[in-house]
Design an enzyme around this catalytic site. Structure first.
Site: not given
Ligand code: ACO
Length: 426
Positions: A92, A383, A413
């Site tokens: 990242c 991201h 990070c």
């Molecule tokens: C160095 C670095 O940067 S480390 C970071 C690297 N990146 C990562 O590791 C990615 C991490 N993220 C992920 O793996 C995935 O996005 C997860 C596991 C967190 C979530 O994945 P998903 O479950 O597919 O998320 P999804 O988009 O379906 O959201 C789940 C629920 O939260 C809700 N939601 C998410 N954001 C919001 C919000 N801001 N307000 C209201 N509801 C929200 C969605 O509407 C959804 O609801 P639903 O199930 O009723 O439709």
């Protein structure tokens, strides 16, 4: 030989709107998105036919065909085909390191102008065939006669057919980044409510920035998208409180889909130049890329949290520049997870952490939270790993230009227990 140290000016940036994975850009490749970000920059700064000193960038997730991704993207833009390019990668931290690389070359007088940026797609992830089948296919390719080829084919068994699917897990711990960060959040006692509040603020800040036109000269529409489609202006603490935890167990289960960044597709690019080059091209520097620092932590043996390296990199960079944590007008801390930002801030406020792990006599200090990610950050924008650095640098430089002066602290990070940080100044 001449030895030159001169200032590297950030002249502006461009990115395509970021899109949630498997959505608007599901069929877009890294090359296509990076080309769009670069060509938008070309259009914005009148660089058609220009031979820029060098273009640096990369992607965290790449197909083997993308070995020369940035050069290939440059060849698809309206930059002069004689513009050289380099691919680099630091998870990242890629985008920020690409910009740092370009800034350093400008400072040393090796180039007069350059572009740094990055791209990523988790929609078009490179799924490779398993090791056994791959080796046999190489043998097949090297076989000279039909008989030899048949002999290799005869050795292929159903068990050889496997897939190597990329994951965002750490190879040495087999924990995902979210699972690692859940442990760090517990260590620093970061509450669910504090994480949700940071996420809500990020959405509100980014939404307000689009509404006021702030993003007009930072973001170019792509494939029908005009804004980051992860952005939810109606985010509220009440809505976020209803979401189920997705990482960590028991009291560590405080992280949800809203206070974690979503998997995202997108690309960004930032134009830098010497002051002379900028003047020749009628461009006003927004800010200067002053310094950058890199740190790594031992997360493998549990000595430190996976995403805590910026907590170490920032104090080193501050000391080298004779600055304190309070000496900044803007703090751009990449929101990998809300709890990553909050754990880092808590560490800098902790006398024990600062003494025992940073070797400081006093805590590094607190930041004015009103100066943090004022135009939103990764929780709202999304991201696309290597594209985040370019989004942040372009935004920070514009903030300093709008204010008419000051300093911005940038912190990103990265996987592998690394962290890249930088200072912009005007
Ligand atoms: C160095 C670095 O940067 S480390 C970071 C690297 N990146 C990562 O590791 C990615 C991490 N993220 C992920 O793996 C995935 O996005 C997860 C596991 C967190 C979530 O994945 P998903 O479950 O597919 O998320 P999804 O988009 O379906 O959201 C789940 C629920 O939260 C809700 N939601 C998410 N954001 C919001 C919000 N801001 N307000 C209201 N509801 C929200 C969605 O509407 C959804 O609801 P639903 O199930 O009723 O439709």
């Amino acid at each position: 030989m001449t030895e030159t140290v001169r200032r590297a000016a950030v002249l502006g940036g461009n990115r395509i709107p970021f899109a949630r994975s498997n959505g608007a850009y599901a069929t877009a490749s890294n090359a296509e998105m990076l080309t769009a970000a670069l060509d938008g920059l070309v259009a914005r700064f009148g660089l058609e036919g220009e031979r820029v000193g060098e273009v640096a960038g990369g992607a965290v997730l790449k197909h083997s065909r993308d070995f020369n991704l940035v050069r290939e993207a440059v060849l698809s833009t309206r930059l002069a085909p004689e513009t050289p390019a380099i691919d680099l990668q630091q998870a990242c931290g890629t985008g920020l390191q690409a910009i740092n690389y370009i800034a350093n070359k400008i400072k040393l007088g090796q180039i007069d102008s350059g572009i740094g940026g990055g791209v990523d797609t988790t929609s078009d992830a490179p799924i490779a065939i398993g090791e056994k089948l791959r080796k046999k296919l190489i043998q097949l390719n090297n076989a000279r006669t039909a008989k030899d080829r048949l002999a290799v084919l005869a050795t292929i068994r159903p068990g050889d057919i496997g897939l190597a699917i990329p994951s965002n897990g750490e190879p040495r711990t087999r924990l995902s980044m979210g699972e690692h960060q859940a442990l760090t959040a517990l260590e620093w006692q970061i509450t669910r409510e504090a994480q949700d509040q940071l996420a809500v603020t990020s959405h509100h800040n980014l939404a307000a920035s689009y509404d006021e036109g702030w993003q007009d000269d930072l973001v170019t529409p792509f494939r029908g998208l005009e804004r980051d489609n992860n952005l939810r202006p109606d985010s509220s603490l009440e809505k976020l409180a209803k979401l189920k935890p997705v990482f960590g167990k028991g009291e560590a289960a405080t992280m949800t889909a809203a206070n974690s960044t979503p998997l995202t597709d997108g690309a960004s690019a930032v134009l830098l130049g010497s002051e002379e080059w900028a003047a020749e091209h009628g461009l006003e520097p927004l800010a200067y890329f002053v310094d950058s620092e890199l740190a790594a932590v031992d997360f493998v043996h549990g000595a430190e949290g996976l995403l805590m390296a910026p907590a170490y990199a920032v104090p080193r960079m501050l000391e080298r520049n004779g600055l304190t944590l309070g000496d900044f007008d803007f703090y751009e801390i990449h929101e990998a997870f809300a709890s990553q930002v909050l754990s880092t801030l808590a560490a800098w406020e902790s006398p024990v952490f600062c003494k025992e792990r940073l070797g400081l006599d006093a805590p590094l200090g607190s930041i004015d939270r009103a100066k943090l990610n004022v135009k939103g950050s990764s929780l709202a924008a999304g991201h696309p790993f290597a594209a985040t650095g370019g989004r942040i640098v372009a935004n920070a430089a514009k903030l300093l230009a709008a204010k008419g002066g000051g300093r911005a602290l940038i912190s990103v990070c990265a996987a592998g227990g690394q962290g890249v940080v930088a200072i912009l100044e005007r």
